[in-house]
Design a protein around this motif. Structure first.
Motif, PDB file in Angstrom:
ATOM      1  N   THR A  78       0.836  -1.196   0.000  1.00 21.43           N
ATOM      2  CA  THR A  78       0.000   0.000   0.000  1.00 21.43           C
ATOM      3  C   THR A  78       0.873   1.249   0.000  1.00 21.43           C
ATOM      4  O   THR A  78       2.054   1.198   0.365  1.00 21.43           O
ATOM      5  CB  THR A  78      -0.913   0.016   1.248  1.00 21.43           C
ATOM      6  N   ASN A  79       0.266   2.376  -0.377  1.00 22.06           N
ATOM      7  CA  ASN A  79       0.959   3.665  -0.270  1.00 22.06           C
ATOM      8  C   ASN A  79       0.497   4.434   0.961  1.00 22.06           C
ATOM      9  O   ASN A  79       0.903   5.572   1.174  1.00 22.06           O
ATOM     10  CB  ASN A  79       0.736   4.504  -1.529  1.00 22.06           C
ATOM     11  N   HIS A  80      -0.358   3.823   1.786  1.00 21.67           N
ATOM     12  CA  HIS A  80      -0.841   4.469   3.009  1.00 21.67           C
ATOM     13  C   HIS A  80       0.184   4.306   4.124  1.00 21.67           C
ATOM     14  O   HIS A  80       0.709   3.218   4.340  1.00 21.67           O
ATOM     15  CB  HIS A  80      -2.167   3.852   3.456  1.00 21.67           C
ATOM     16  N   VAL A  81       0.454   5.389   4.840  1.00 26.14           N
ATOM     17  CA  VAL A  81       1.355   5.346   5.992  1.00 26.14           C
ATOM     18  C   VAL A  81       0.673   6.003   7.186  1.00 26.14           C
ATOM     19  O   VAL A  81      -0.299   6.760   7.040  1.00 26.14           O
ATOM     20  CB  VAL A  81       2.692   6.076   5.705  1.00 26.14           C
ATOM     21  N   TYR A  82       1.200   5.693   8.376  1.00 22.92           N
ATOM     22  CA  TYR A  82       0.700   6.317   9.604  1.00 22.92           C
ATOM     23  C   TYR A  82       1.826   7.121  10.238  1.00 22.92           C
ATOM     24  O   TYR A  82       2.936   6.606  10.447  1.00 22.92           O
ATOM     25  CB  TYR A  82       0.173   5.253  10.573  1.00 22.92           C
ATOM     26  N   ILE A  83       1.527   8.370  10.553  1.00 19.78           N
ATOM     27  CA  ILE A  83       2.507   9.299  11.109  1.00 19.78           C
ATOM     28  C   ILE A  83       2.141   9.575  12.565  1.00 19.78           C
ATOM     29  O   ILE A  83       1.005   9.964  12.869  1.00 19.78           O
ATOM     30  CB  ILE A  83       2.529  10.608  10.304  1.00 19.78           C
ATOM     31  N   LEU A  84       3.093   9.346  13.457  1.00 21.38           N
ATOM     32  CA  LEU A  84       2.882   9.629  14.869  1.00 21.38           C
ATOM     33  C   LEU A  84       2.921  11.142  15.079  1.00 21.38           C
ATOM     34  O   LEU A  84       3.918  11.792  14.770  1.00 21.38           O
ATOM     35  CB  LEU A  84       3.970   8.946  15.704  1.00 21.38           C
ATOM     36  N   LYS A  85       1.830  11.700  15.581  1.00 23.48           N
ATOM     37  CA  LYS A  85       1.716  13.149  15.727  1.00 23.48           C
ATOM     38  C   LYS A  85       2.825  13.715  16.610  1.00 23.48           C
ATOM     39  O   LYS A  85       3.356  14.809  16.356  1.00 23.48           O
ATOM     40  CB  LYS A  85       0.352  13.510  16.322  1.00 23.48           C
ATOM     41  N   GLU A  86       3.189  12.984  17.641  1.00 25.48           N
ATOM     42  CA  GLU A  86       4.166  13.471  18.614  1.00 25.48           C
ATOM     43  C   GLU A  86       5.534  13.719  17.989  1.00 25.48           C
ATOM     44  O   GLU A  86       6.226  14.680  18.344  1.00 25.48           O
ATOM     45  CB  GLU A  86       4.292  12.453  19.754  1.00 25.48           C
ATOM     46  N   THR A  87       5.925  12.856  17.035  1.00 22.13           N
ATOM     47  CA  THR A  87       7.266  12.961  16.446  1.00 22.13           C
ATOM     48  C   THR A  87       7.239  13.349  14.973  1.00 22.13           C
ATOM     49  O   THR A  87       8.284  13.660  14.398  1.00 22.13           O
ATOM     50  CB  THR A  87       8.006  11.623  16.567  1.00 22.13           C
ATOM     51  N   LYS A 105      -1.741   9.029   6.009  1.00 21.49           N
ATOM     52  CA  LYS A 105      -1.382   9.788   4.813  1.00 21.49           C
ATOM     53  C   LYS A 105      -1.164   8.832   3.644  1.00 21.49           C
ATOM     54  O   LYS A 105      -0.730   7.702   3.844  1.00 21.49           O
ATOM     55  CB  LYS A 105      -0.097  10.587   5.062  1.00 21.49           C
ATOM     56  N   GLU A 106      -1.474   9.307   2.440  1.00 19.44           N
ATOM     57  CA  GLU A 106      -1.191   8.537   1.232  1.00 19.44           C
ATOM     58  C   GLU A 106       0.053   9.119   0.569  1.00 19.44           C
ATOM     59  O   GLU A 106       0.097  10.297   0.231  1.00 19.44           O
ATOM     60  CB  GLU A 106      -2.375   8.610   0.260  1.00 19.44           C
ATOM     61  N   LEU A 107       1.067   8.277   0.406  1.00 13.64           N
ATOM     62  CA  LEU A 107       2.284   8.727  -0.275  1.00 13.64           C
ATOM     63  C   LEU A 107       2.011   8.942  -1.753  1.00 13.64           C
ATOM     64  O   LEU A 107       1.254   8.194  -2.376  1.00 13.64           O
ATOM     65  CB  LEU A 107       3.392   7.686  -0.117  1.00 13.64           C
ATOM     66  N   SER A 108       2.641   9.929  -2.332  1.00  7.08           N
ATOM     67  CA  SER A 108       2.522  10.190  -3.762  1.00  7.08           C
ATOM     68  C   SER A 108       3.405   9.228  -4.547  1.00  7.08           C
ATOM     69  O   SER A 108       4.241   8.514  -3.983  1.00  7.08           O
ATOM     70  CB  SER A 108       2.934  11.630  -4.058  1.00  7.08           C
ATOM     71  N   GLU A 111       6.992  10.206  -3.852  1.00  2.25           N
ATOM     72  CA  GLU A 111       7.469   9.782  -2.535  1.00  2.25           C
ATOM     73  C   GLU A 111       7.744   8.282  -2.510  1.00  2.25           C
ATOM     74  O   GLU A 111       8.759   7.834  -1.964  1.00  2.25           O
ATOM     75  CB  GLU A 111       6.441  10.159  -1.466  1.00  2.25           C
ATOM     76  N   CYS A 112       6.838   7.501  -3.091  1.00  2.00           N
ATOM     77  CA  CYS A 112       7.052   6.039  -3.144  1.00  2.00           C
ATOM     78  C   CYS A 112       8.325   5.710  -3.910  1.00  2.00           C
ATOM     79  O   CYS A 112       9.131   4.869  -3.472  1.00  2.00           O
ATOM     80  CB  CYS A 112       5.855   5.361  -3.815  1.00  2.00           C
ATOM     81  N   ALA A 113       8.520   6.361  -5.041  1.00  2.00           N
ATOM     82  CA  ALA A 113       9.714   6.110  -5.853  1.00  2.00           C
ATOM     83  C   ALA A 113      10.970   6.511  -5.096  1.00  2.00           C
ATOM     84  O   ALA A 113      12.002   5.820  -5.172  1.00  2.00           O
ATOM     85  CB  ALA A 113       9.617   6.875  -7.172  1.00  2.00           C
ATOM     86  N   LEU A 156       1.420   2.672  -6.458  1.00  2.00           N
ATOM     87  CA  LEU A 156       2.608   1.818  -6.323  1.00  2.00           C
ATOM     88  C   LEU A 156       3.115   1.362  -7.687  1.00  2.00           C
ATOM     89  O   LEU A 156       4.327   1.350  -7.939  1.00  2.00           O
ATOM     90  CB  LEU A 156       2.280   0.603  -5.458  1.00  2.00           C
ATOM     91  N   LEU A 157       2.199   0.974  -8.558  1.00  4.75           N
ATOM     92  CA  LEU A 157       2.594   0.499  -9.891  1.00  4.75           C
ATOM     93  C   LEU A 157       3.324   1.591 -10.669  1.00  4.75           C
ATOM     94  O   LEU A 157       4.332   1.319 -11.334  1.00  4.75           O
ATOM     95  CB  LEU A 157       1.362   0.019 -10.664  1.00  4.75           C
ATOM     96  N   LEU A 158       2.838   2.814 -10.581  1.00  5.42           N
ATOM     97  CA  LEU A 158       3.491   3.923 -11.286  1.00  5.42           C
ATOM     98  C   LEU A 158       4.882   4.193 -10.708  1.00  5.42           C
ATOM     99  O   LEU A 158       5.839   4.434 -11.452  1.00  5.42           O
ATOM    100  CB  LEU A 158       2.627   5.174 -11.192  1.00  5.42           C
ATOM    101  N   ALA A 159       4.980   4.135  -9.379  1.00  2.81           N
ATOM    102  CA  ALA A 159       6.279   4.369  -8.739  1.00  2.81           C
ATOM    103  C   ALA A 159       7.278   3.275  -9.108  1.00  2.81           C
ATOM    104  O   ALA A 159       8.436   3.559  -9.436  1.00  2.81           O
ATOM    105  CB  ALA A 159       6.099   4.439  -7.226  1.00  2.81           C
ATOM    106  N   VAL A 160       6.823   2.031  -9.073  1.00  3.34           N
ATOM    107  CA  VAL A 160       7.703   0.911  -9.397  1.00  3.34           C
ATOM    108  C   VAL A 160       8.140   0.973 -10.855  1.00  3.34           C
ATOM    109  O   VAL A 160       9.297   0.714 -11.182  1.00  3.34           O
ATOM    110  CB  VAL A 160       7.004  -0.428  -9.084  1.00  3.34           C
ATOM    111  N   ASP A 161       7.215   1.324 -11.736  1.00  2.00           N
ATOM    112  CA  ASP A 161       7.555   1.429 -13.154  1.00  2.00           C
ATOM    113  C   ASP A 161       8.663   2.452 -13.364  1.00  2.00           C
ATOM    114  O   ASP A 161       9.592   2.227 -14.152  1.00  2.00           O
ATOM    115  CB  ASP A 161       6.307   1.818 -13.955  1.00  2.00           C
ATOM    116  N   ARG A 162       8.599   3.553 -12.644  1.00  4.58           N
ATOM    117  CA  ARG A 162       9.632   4.579 -12.755  1.00  4.58           C
ATOM    118  C   ARG A 162      10.974   4.052 -12.249  1.00  4.58           C
ATOM    119  O   ARG A 162      12.019   4.235 -12.882  1.00  4.58           O
ATOM    120  CB  ARG A 162       9.227   5.817 -11.945  1.00  4.58           C
TER     121      ARG A 162
END
Length: 265
Positions: A78-87, A105-108, A111-113, A156-162
């Motif tokens: 997935t391109n979804h990530v979780y960001i800890l607000k504290e850090t 957040k969804e990585l672009s 960002e994935c590439a 993800l497919l677009l990032a991997v292709d790049r």
């Protein structure tokens, strides 16, 4: 008459040898494929710090790897990530802490590439000749909604292709095999989201056909009856017959070790 479409797998330009050292990092699909290689006595490291679903978390694992391997297998879920607000840092595991502590957040594509590029660079610092295979997990994410899940896979497919075009790495089409060749719910587990054991076995077979060397295929063929013998559950393990059976089996193991020096039980 052919009732299904077969996904073409490009020749990677290399072959994986018998009992080769391999690294598997990524989603639970990486766990499944890595377990299959482990079963066939490849020297594997499989998600040593837990399952990693997104490119940032895969990078976090690779940053902690200090052992060079011959082949690395990276599986993006997935391109979804979780960001800890504290850090304000991406976490790899929320550890069952309250959702209110995190921002999703969804990585672009960019960002994935970028995370993938960093992973590739670090793996090549450990071994400049490493072969890297990237794949997209075929597992869908119901919690995003099925349209959202497809958008995530598309990113993800677009990032991997790049990345594969820029950094000379390989792409194995596990996602396409499940969605095009195995386009039927009978190839899914009970949750209708994860590939079934039969589907994973089919993907292993397709991978083996193209990526394994003749020596590796020969080893697996010789290993199969020995593996079956070692996994045999006797009615009476203390019997003379079983002791003779195991003595013969261990002689075969010793012969295999002489033939393939990297083989170990």
């Amino acid at each position: 008459m052919d009732f299904r479409t077969i996904v073409d797998i490009e020749d990677p330009g290399f072959r994986i040898g018998a009992c080769e050292e391999m690294l598997f990092v990524g989603s639970c699909f990486a766990d499944k494929i890595g377990a299959r290689f482990t079963e066939e006595k490849f020297r594997t490291i499989v998600n040593p710090y837990g399952v990693m679903y997104n490119p940032a978390s895969i990078l976090h694992t690779i940053q902690r790897i200090d052992k060079p391997v011959s082949t690395a297998f990276l599986t993006l879920g997935t391109n979804h990530v979780y960001i800890l607000k504290e850090t304000n840092e991406i976490v790899d595991n929320c550890e069952k802490r309250p959702q209110s502590l995190f921002i999703e957040k969804e990585l672009s594509v960019d960002e994935c590439a970028d995370y993938l590029q960093q992973s590739i660079d670090m793996l090549r610092q450990l071994n400049p000749d490493i072969r890297i295979v990237i794949t997209i997990s075929p597992i869908r994410y119901r919690k995003y909604g099925y349209h959202g899940s497809q958008l995530s896979k598309a990113t993800l497919l677009l990032a991997v292709d790049r990345v594969i075009k820029m950094f000379n790495v390989n792409y194995f089409p596990a996602y396409e095999i499940v969605n095009d060749e195995l386009r039927d719910y009978r190839f899914y587990a009970e949750d209708m989201l994860h590939p079934s054991a039969q589907a994973v076995e089919y993907i292993w077979q397709r991978f083996s056909e193209v990526y394994l060397s003749d020596a590796a295929k020969a080893f697996i063929k010789e290993w199969q009856p020995i593996k079956a013998a070692l996994n045999h559950k006797p009615f009476n393990p203390d019997s003379q017959e079983y002791r003779i059976f195991m003595d013969k089996t261990m002689l075969k193991v010793a012969e295999l070790q002489k033939k393939y020096p990297n083989f170990a039980l």
